[in-house]
Design a protein around this motif. Structure first.
Motif, PDB file in Angstrom:
ATOM      1  N   ASP A   1     108.636  49.720 128.698  1.00 28.46           N
ATOM      2  CA  ASP A   1     108.976  49.963 127.295  1.00 28.46           C
ATOM      3  C   ASP A   1     108.149  49.096 126.353  1.00 28.46           C
ATOM      4  OD1 ASP A   1     110.916  51.832 127.997  1.00 28.46           O
ATOM      5  OD2 ASP A   1     112.475  50.300 128.145  1.00 28.46           O
ATOM      6  N   HIS A   2     107.859  47.872 126.769  1.00 28.97           N
ATOM      7  CA  HIS A   2     107.084  46.980 125.915  1.00 28.97           C
ATOM      8  C   HIS A   2     105.696  47.556 125.640  1.00 28.97           C
ATOM      9  CE1 HIS A   2     105.634  43.321 124.064  1.00 28.97           C
ATOM     10  NE2 HIS A   2     104.621  43.307 124.904  1.00 28.97           N
ATOM     11  N   LYS A   3     105.089  48.106 126.667  1.00 31.83           N
ATOM     12  CA  LYS A   3     103.764  48.695 126.493  1.00 31.83           C
ATOM     13  C   LYS A   3     103.821  49.863 125.503  1.00 31.83           C
ATOM     14  CE  LYS A   3      99.905  50.785 128.816  1.00 31.83           C
ATOM     15  NZ  LYS A   3      99.644  52.053 129.342  1.00 31.83           N
ATOM     16  N   ARG A   4     104.836  50.724 125.667  1.00 28.75           N
ATOM     17  CA  ARG A   4     104.992  51.861 124.759  1.00 28.75           C
ATOM     18  C   ARG A   4     105.210  51.400 123.323  1.00 28.75           C
ATOM     19  NH1 ARG A   4     109.200  55.471 127.715  1.00 28.75           N
ATOM     20  NH2 ARG A   4     108.986  53.670 128.987  1.00 28.75           N
ATOM     21  N   ASP A   5     106.080  50.387 123.153  1.00 28.82           N
ATOM     22  CA  ASP A   5     106.351  49.853 121.823  1.00 28.82           C
ATOM     23  C   ASP A   5     105.098  49.253 121.204  1.00 28.82           C
ATOM     24  OD1 ASP A   5     108.983  50.611 122.212  1.00 28.82           O
ATOM     25  OD2 ASP A   5     109.686  48.563 122.629  1.00 28.82           O
ATOM     26  N   LEU A   6     104.336  48.547 122.025  1.00 31.19           N
ATOM     27  CA  LEU A   6     103.098  47.935 121.538  1.00 31.19           C
ATOM     28  C   LEU A   6     102.082  49.006 121.141  1.00 31.19           C
ATOM     29  CD1 LEU A   6     101.732  45.250 121.009  1.00 31.19           C
ATOM     30  CD2 LEU A   6     100.899  45.285 123.355  1.00 31.19           C
ATOM     31  N   GLU A   7     101.966  50.067 121.937  1.00 28.47           N
ATOM     32  CA  GLU A   7     101.057  51.170 121.598  1.00 28.47           C
ATOM     33  C   GLU A   7     101.456  51.813 120.268  1.00 28.47           C
ATOM     34  OE1 GLU A   7      98.264  52.136 122.890  1.00 28.47           O
ATOM     35  OE2 GLU A   7      98.291  51.013 124.770  1.00 28.47           O
ATOM     36  N   LEU A   8     102.762  51.968 120.037  1.00 31.22           N
ATOM     37  CA  LEU A   8     103.256  52.532 118.783  1.00 31.22           C
ATOM     38  C   LEU A   8     102.910  51.623 117.612  1.00 31.22           C
ATOM     39  CD1 LEU A   8     104.843  54.805 117.422  1.00 31.22           C
ATOM     40  CD2 LEU A   8     106.932  53.540 117.937  1.00 31.22           C
ATOM     41  N   THR A   9     103.087  50.312 117.793  1.00 33.24           N
ATOM     42  CA  THR A   9     102.726  49.360 116.744  1.00 33.24           C
ATOM     43  C   THR A   9     101.235  49.424 116.443  1.00 33.24           C
ATOM     44  OG1 THR A   9     104.533  47.882 117.376  1.00 33.24           O
ATOM     45  CG2 THR A   9     102.741  46.910 116.099  1.00 33.24           C
ATOM     46  N   VAL A  10     100.415  49.471 117.486  1.00 37.48           N
ATOM     47  CA  VAL A  10      98.968  49.562 117.299  1.00 37.48           C
ATOM     48  C   VAL A  10      98.614  50.816 116.502  1.00 37.48           C
ATOM     49  CG1 VAL A  10      96.770  49.950 118.519  1.00 37.48           C
ATOM     50  CG2 VAL A  10      98.347  48.173 119.303  1.00 37.48           C
ATOM     51  N   SER A  11      99.219  51.943 116.845  1.00 36.22           N
ATOM     52  CA  SER A  11      98.951  53.195 116.119  1.00 36.22           C
ATOM     53  C   SER A  11      99.348  53.081 114.654  1.00 36.22           C
ATOM     54  CB  SER A  11      99.713  54.360 116.754  1.00 36.22           C
ATOM     55  OG  SER A  11      99.229  54.604 118.037  1.00 36.22           O
ATOM     56  N   ARG A  12     100.506  52.503 114.399  1.00 36.82           N
ATOM     57  CA  ARG A  12     100.968  52.348 113.012  1.00 36.82           C
ATOM     58  C   ARG A  12     100.059  51.429 112.211  1.00 36.82           C
ATOM     59  NH1 ARG A  12     107.307  51.584 114.483  1.00 36.82           N
ATOM     60  NH2 ARG A  12     107.810  53.798 114.705  1.00 36.82           N
ATOM     61  N   VAL A  13      99.668  50.305 112.823  1.00 37.46           N
ATOM     62  CA  VAL A  13      98.780  49.353 112.139  1.00 37.46           C
ATOM     63  C   VAL A  13      97.446  50.022 111.829  1.00 37.46           C
ATOM     64  CG1 VAL A  13      97.433  47.235 112.440  1.00 37.46           C
ATOM     65  CG2 VAL A  13      99.871  47.269 113.032  1.00 37.46           C
ATOM     66  N   ASN A  14      96.885  50.730 112.803  1.00 38.10           N
ATOM     67  CA  ASN A  14      95.591  51.386 112.584  1.00 38.10           C
ATOM     68  C   ASN A  14      95.690  52.483 111.542  1.00 38.10           C
ATOM     69  OD1 ASN A  14      94.179  49.741 114.344  1.00 38.10           O
ATOM     70  ND2 ASN A  14      94.510  51.103 116.091  1.00 38.10           N
ATOM     71  N   LYS A  15      96.797  53.211 111.524  1.00 33.92           N
ATOM     72  CA  LYS A  15      96.981  54.267 110.519  1.00 33.92           C
ATOM     73  C   LYS A  15      97.099  53.677 109.120  1.00 33.92           C
ATOM     74  CE  LYS A  15      99.751  58.315 109.490  1.00 33.92           C
ATOM     75  NZ  LYS A  15     100.862  59.166 109.928  1.00 33.92           N
TER      76      LYS A  15
END
Length: 184
Positions: free
Chosen positions: A164-178
């Motif tokens: 779950d941590h990896k998924r959450d981190l990927e979501l954060t990365v996507s949001r930050v980049n967007k």
């Protein structure tokens, strides 16, 4: 008994002992030490750490691997294959298909192949696990070291799928980049 003060779990270890040369020139003591070669441990220690969201059927297969590792590496390899089958089942890959009006099992290889278009990196690892564990299923020659290789790859794969941590981190990365900046 476990030396951890919070645990203190008792375990039974059966095996044989031997002598092994231990090179430690600092103290001038006898260079030979007694070594225990375990053949059975109960309760069996976990070989790998599972992500908390690992499905129960995958966890159950891996718990069997932990116990069988010490007794029969070939049987443990078969349980690793079962864990891979269960991973594919949790990803909704069918176990059977209708061929000429008859329901037939789909091989592990074919199931991995079906998922390969969607998840090529994960499937590459699942194939590696399958090839290692085939040695136990077909040739009867899976060593403990070979089994540990399969378990290392399995742990990495489970983390990719269920962490779950990896998924959450990927979501954060996507949001930050967007947003092109902080999201909180």
């Amino acid at each position: 008994m476990c030396p951890n003060q919070e645990c203190k779990e008792r375990a039974i270890i059966v095996g044989h002992t031997g002598q092994k040369e231990i090179i430690d020139e600092s103290d001038g003591s006898d260079p030979w030490g007694r070594v225990l070669y375990p053949e059975f441990i109960t309760p069996a220690p976990d070989i790998i750490e599972l992500p908390t969201s690992t499905p129960k059927q995958v966890t159950k297969a891996i718990e069997a691997v932990n116990a069988l590792y010490w007794i029969d590496p070939n049987a443990a390899g078969n349980r690793v294959r079962v864990a891979v089958e269960e991973i594919l089942t949790t990803r909704h890959l069918p176990k059977t298909q209708i061929v000429k009006g008859e329901r037939r099992d789909i091989s592990l290889h074919a199931r991995i192949k079906k998922w390969e278009m969607k998840e090529p990196d994960i499937c590459r690892k699942l194939f590696a696990i399958k090839w290692i564990c085939n040695a136990g299923s077909h040739a009867g020659e899976l060593t403990r070291d070979g089994l540990l290789d399969a378990m290392d790859v399995l742990q990495f794969t489970l983390n990719e799928i269920y962490d779950d941590h990896k998924r959450d981190l990927e979501l954060t990365v996507s949001r930050v980049n967007k947003k092109r900046g902080p999201v909180r």
